[in-house]
Write an enzyme that holds these catalytic residues in place. Structure first.
Site, PDB file in Angstrom:
ATOM      1  N   ASP A 299      -0.895  -6.380  -0.907  1.00 39.10           N
ATOM      2  CA  ASP A 299      -1.566  -6.372  -1.831  1.00 39.10           C
ATOM      3  C   ASP A 299      -1.743  -7.052  -2.666  1.00 39.10           C
ATOM      4  O   ASP A 299      -1.878  -7.266  -3.762  1.00 39.10           O
ATOM      5  CB  ASP A 299      -0.179  -5.597  -2.448  1.00 39.10           C
ATOM      6  CG  ASP A 299       0.088  -3.842  -2.088  1.00 39.10           C
ATOM      7  OD1 ASP A 299      -0.808  -3.342  -2.119  1.00 39.10           O
ATOM      8  OD2 ASP A 299       1.082  -3.517  -1.988  1.00 39.10           O
TER       9      ASP A 299
ATOM     10  N   ASP B 289      -4.067   2.614   0.458  1.00 39.35           N
ATOM     11  CA  ASP B 289      -3.800   1.915  -0.377  1.00 39.35           C
ATOM     12  C   ASP B 289      -4.494   0.775  -0.169  1.00 39.35           C
ATOM     13  O   ASP B 289      -5.089  -0.613  -1.819  1.00 39.35           O
ATOM     14  CB  ASP B 289      -2.593   1.084  -0.684  1.00 39.35           C
ATOM     15  CG  ASP B 289      -1.612   2.139  -0.226  1.00 39.35           C
ATOM     16  OD1 ASP B 289      -1.953   3.089   0.436  1.00 39.35           O
ATOM     17  OD2 ASP B 289      -0.424   2.253  -1.284  1.00 39.35           O
TER      18      ASP B 289
HETATM   19  N1  GLY Z   1       0.168   0.712  -3.192  1.00 40.04           N
HETATM   20  C1  GLY Z   1       1.922   1.615  -3.545  1.00 40.04           C
HETATM   21  C2  GLY Z   1       1.809   2.787  -3.899  1.00 40.04           C
HETATM   22  O1  GLY Z   1       0.643   3.229  -4.294  1.00 40.04           O
HETATM   23  O2  GLY Z   1       2.311   3.531  -4.759  1.00 40.04           O
END
Ligand code: GLY
Length: 375
Positions: free
Chosen positions: A92, A157
């Site tokens: 992330d 994601d």
């Molecule tokens: N990236 C984690 C979510 O979208 O909850």
């Protein structure tokens, strides 16, 4: 011509944020309790901790009010604690550093921010597994018994984090970052994209041989279902990979995912947590609506038809539904967007989440052509 409600929304965002920013200047917010932002300063590795910085840079870009810049810089410095913590660095990094350090560098040319963002990009590139051509999502090194459990896990994601790698390649003139991003995106096409244009959330690979083992249910309703925020990450993420690489296959994927998403938008324009959740379940996720809207607007621009495009029209429909039904414009409360949901099977649903506000602001800035493009 920009519709009146959009101009009004842009004005209301500026007005509300001028109060909210001042009283939350030293926080790292995630959600609200009784209308007041909480503070994740002591949990600084959480993946959402860059969004408040992103909001401040978007506001600074439009108002040039230095207060926003100062708040964003304070948050960016707090994130440094991630950089010394291998367990705190995961896939992330795009969410954390594109919205803080890269934003700072774009707006002010700050060299320290440039170094931070490159360090984060190097770490993210180091998560690439050449056996399966995927970027590993999560860590597990902190717990000796569990080490290796997440070595083969990649998630949809991550498509939104790839722009940090595209940025790093462009900045360093070193194509390794680019190649890693492209290989990961190609793996997602192969193993995450379904026939109907929807995507899975989590994919598991054998981290030694690279063999794709299985998909597992994640934050959506069930294995095989269609978690709406995951669809939104994929829609916007493939659009961004197209914008950075100009590879037609990414545009085609973004269009397929968009087609699926648009077919499932309910009449009222408000988005459920999962497109396959039981009919009697009314839980919404406004973040999915805001993220998908950003992706659809960029997609409309990419295909060159903009306002006339069905993508643009669908984005405006969802944003208008949020504006009319899910925005809190009170100057006494901190968050704007209501009814956000982190995961279907969590205990709590339909609360405020910081990235709901971030993407709503980004979308309204896109519609009013005043956005700081950070991806
Ligand atoms: N990236 C984690 C979510 O979208 O909850």
């Amino acid at each position: 011509m920009t519709e009146d409600w959009i101009k009004e929304a842009a004005k209301q965002i500026q007005e509300k944020l001028s109060y909210v920013a001042k009283r939350n200047a030293h926080k790292v917010p995630y959600t609200t309790k009784n209308g007041v932002f909480d503070d994740w300063t002591d949990n600084i590795t959480w993946w959402t901790n860059g969004f408040w910085g992103g909001m401040m840079w978007q506001l600074y870009h439009v108002t040039k009010d230095k207060l926003y810049q100062e708040i964003a810089k304070e948050l960016e410095e707090k994130l440094d604690r991630n950089l010394m913590d291998p367990e705190g660095m995961d896939h992330d990094s795009g969410f954390k550093w594109l919205l803080t350090s890269v934003a700072n560098y774009r707006e002010t040319g700050n060299e320290e921010s440039h170094r931070r963002a490159l360090l984060a990009a190097c770490n993210m590139a180091g998560r690439f597994n050449p056996a399966g051509n995927y970027i590993r999502a999560w860590n597990d090194w902190g717990n000796k018994e569990k080490r290796g459990e997440n070595a083969g896990v990649a998630i949809i994601d991550c498509m939104m984090n790839l722009p940090l790698l595209y940025w790093a390649s462009e900045q360093t003139k070193d194509p390794r970052f680019y190649h890693i991003a492209v290989r990961h995106a190609d793996t997602v096409i192969k193993h995450f994209l379904r026939e109907d244009g929807s995507v899975i959330h989590i994919g598991e690979f054998d981290p030694y041989t690279g063999e794709f083992l299985r998909s597992v249910g994640g934050q959506g309703y069930a294995h095989g279902s269609s978690w709406t925020r995951g669809q939104a990450w994929a829609l916007y993420g493939f659009t961004l990979s197209y914008l950075h690489t100009k590879k037609e296959k990414y545009l085609e994927c973004a269009e397929r995912i968009a087609g699926y998403f648009m077919k499932n938008i309910p009449e009222n324009g408000l988005i459920p947590v999962d497109f396959c959740q039981p009919k009697e379940c009314t839980w919404e996720d406004s973040t999915a609506a805001a993220i998908a809207s950003c992706g659809l607007i960029e997609l409309a621009k990419a295909v060159g038809t903009k306002e006339k495009s069905p993508y643009y029209i669908a984005a405006v429909k969802m944003l208008r539904a949020l504006y009319e039904n899910r925005c809190d414009w009170s100057l006494e409360t901190d968050a704007i967007i209501q009814k956000c949901t982190a995961a279907y099977h969590d205990k709590e649903h339909e609360f405020t989440i910081i990235y709901g506000d971030y993407y709503f602001i980004e979308a309204i800035w896109k519609l009013t052509e005043q956005e700081l493009f950070l991806w």
